[in-house]
Design an enzyme around this catalytic site. Structure first.
Site, PDB file in Angstrom:
ATOM      1  CG  ASP A 136      12.613  24.013   4.433  1.00  0.00           C
ATOM      2  OD1 ASP A 136      13.248  24.718   5.012  1.00  0.00           O
ATOM      3  OD2 ASP A 136      13.351  22.850   3.900  1.00  0.00           O
ATOM      4  CB  CYS A 244      22.579  19.313  18.525  1.00  0.00           C
ATOM      5  SG  CYS A 244      21.563  19.513  17.221  1.00  0.00           S
TER       6      CYS A 244
END
Length: 316
Positions: A136, A244
Site C-alpha cells: 500500500d 458499496c
C-alpha cells in the site's frame, strides 16, 4: 532464470507452485504472477485525467512518483516478476462494528502483512536474490497488477473483486528479480454493472462506468484522510465506509474464507460507542488504537466524525 543461481531453472511452473504454497501459508487467499512492464498508455492517461479533475482531493502524495507508478521496474533494480496477493480481512459470521469499517477492526495490515511476507521474501532471496515487499505505501498500481496477475477484476465500485473470495481483501505485492511465466490476466469481469453501488453511495462518489472514484465525495476519504470539514453526511460509521461493498452482489465470498488471527476484530473496538469517542483524550486514543489503522484519522479527525454522528442522531 540463471541456471547457476537457481535449481528451479528447468521447472518454472513447479517454482510458481512452491511460491504459491509459501504465500498461502502466510495467509494469502489468492496469489498470481505478472511480468514487470510499463503500464499501458491508456491506463496512464486515465490516472492523469483523474488527478487533473482533482478527484484525489488533497491527497497530494498521489501526484508524486508518477514515473514509478507507470513502471514498477523503478521500485527494484532488475525486477522481472510481480507476485500479487490478496488477504481476506473479514468473512461471513465475523462480528462487525457500528462505527468502524471492517478492515480496521484488527491490527494494522501494513505491519501484519509485512511481518507475514518477510519470511516469504527471505525464501525467495535464497532461491534468487532481489525482492521487495510492497504493501500500500509504495507507488504501485495494486489493482491493475492484480488483474494482470489474474487474481481479480475491478468492479463498478472501483474495488478489486477476487472470484470466490469477494472484495474484502488487502492487496500486497512482492517484486522479484526472477523471471517467472506470468499467469493469464483477468481482463473479463463478472461485474454485472447492476448499479447497486452507485445508488447506495452516500456521497455519489462513483460514476456510471466505473472509471473513476471521486474521493471528495467518498466517506472513506472524508472520515480518514480528510483534515477539513465533512461535506457528506455520515451514515452510522465514523471511520471508513463499507456500503458499496455491502450492496455489491459479487463482493461476498462463495468459498470458505479464513482470516489471519491478527485481523480478528478487537473486542474493545466492537464495544466502542460515539460517546466513548467524544470523551477520549490523546492518551486514551493512543492506548485504544495502538497498532490499529484507525490511528491514521488522528484524535482530532475522530472527534470531528463523532461530533457529526452525534448531531445526526440528535436530529433524527
Amino acid at each position: 532464470m540463471n541456471s547457476k543461481q537457481s535449481p528451479w531453472n528447468d521447472s518454472a511452473e513447479a517454482l510458481k507452485e512452491h511460491v504459491r504454497t509459501l504465500c498461502r501459508q502466510a495467509g494469502a487467499a489468492a496469489c498470481g504472477f505478472a511480468r514487470v512492464a510499463p503500464v499501458p498508455e491508456d491506463q496512464r492517461a486515465l490516472y492523469r485525467q483523474w488527478l487533473r479533475q482533482n478527484r484525489h482531493a488533497d491527497m497530494e502524495y498521489m501526484e508524486r512518483y508518477t514515473d514509478v507508478r507507470d513502471n514498477p521496474a523503478l521500485l527494484l533494480d532488475g525486477a522481472r516478476t510481480i507476485i500479487s496477493l490478496a488477504f481476506p480481512y473479514t468473512a461471513p459470521g465475523v462480528k462487525r462494528s457500528p462505527l468502524f469499517a471492517d478492515y480496521a477492526l484488527g491490527d494494522d495490515y501494513h505491519d501484519v502483512l509485512r511481518k507475514r511476507l518477510t519470511p516469504v521474501a527471505d525464501a525467495l532471496e535464497a532461491i534468487y536474490p532481489g525482492t521487495r515487499i510492497c504493501i500500500d505505501t509504495a507507488p504501485l498500481r495494486e489493482r491493475y497488477w492484480a488483474t494482470r496477475a489474474g487474481i481479480g477484476y475491478i468492479g463498478l465500485n472501483n474495488q478489486l473483486i477476487v472470484p470466490g473470495i469477494g472484495s474484502a481483501v488487502f492487496l500486497a505485492e512482492i517484486l522479484w528479480t526472477a523471471a517467472l511465466p506470468p499467469d493469464t490476466p483477468l481482463t473479463s469481469t463478472n461485474c454485472s454493472r447492476c448499479g447497486a453501488c452507485l445508488r447506495a453511495c452516500p456521497g455519489t462518489a462513483l460514476n456510471h462506468d466505473g472509471s473513476a472514484l471521486d474521493a471528495r465525495r467518498c466517506l472513506s476519504y472524508l472520515t480518514i484522510e480528510n483534515r477539513g470539514a465533512l461535506t457528506t453526511p455520515l451514515r452510522g460509521r465514523i471511520y471508513g465506509c463499507d456500503i458499496c461493498r455491502d450492496v455489491c452482489p459479487e463482493a461476498h465470498p462463495t468459498l470458505p474464507v479464513e482470516i489471519l488471527p491478527e485481523f480478528t476484530p478487537r473486542p474493545t473496538l466492537l464495544t466502542l460507542r460515539v460517546a466513548d469517542i467524544t470523551a477520549m483524550t490523546q492518551e486514551t486514543f493512543s492506548l485504544t488504537f495502538r497498532r490499529s489503522a484507525i490511528k491514521r484519522a488522528k484524535l482530532a479527525g475522530l472527534l470531528r466524525n463523532a461530533q457529526a454522528a452525534s448531531e445526526l442522531t440528535d436530529n433524527l
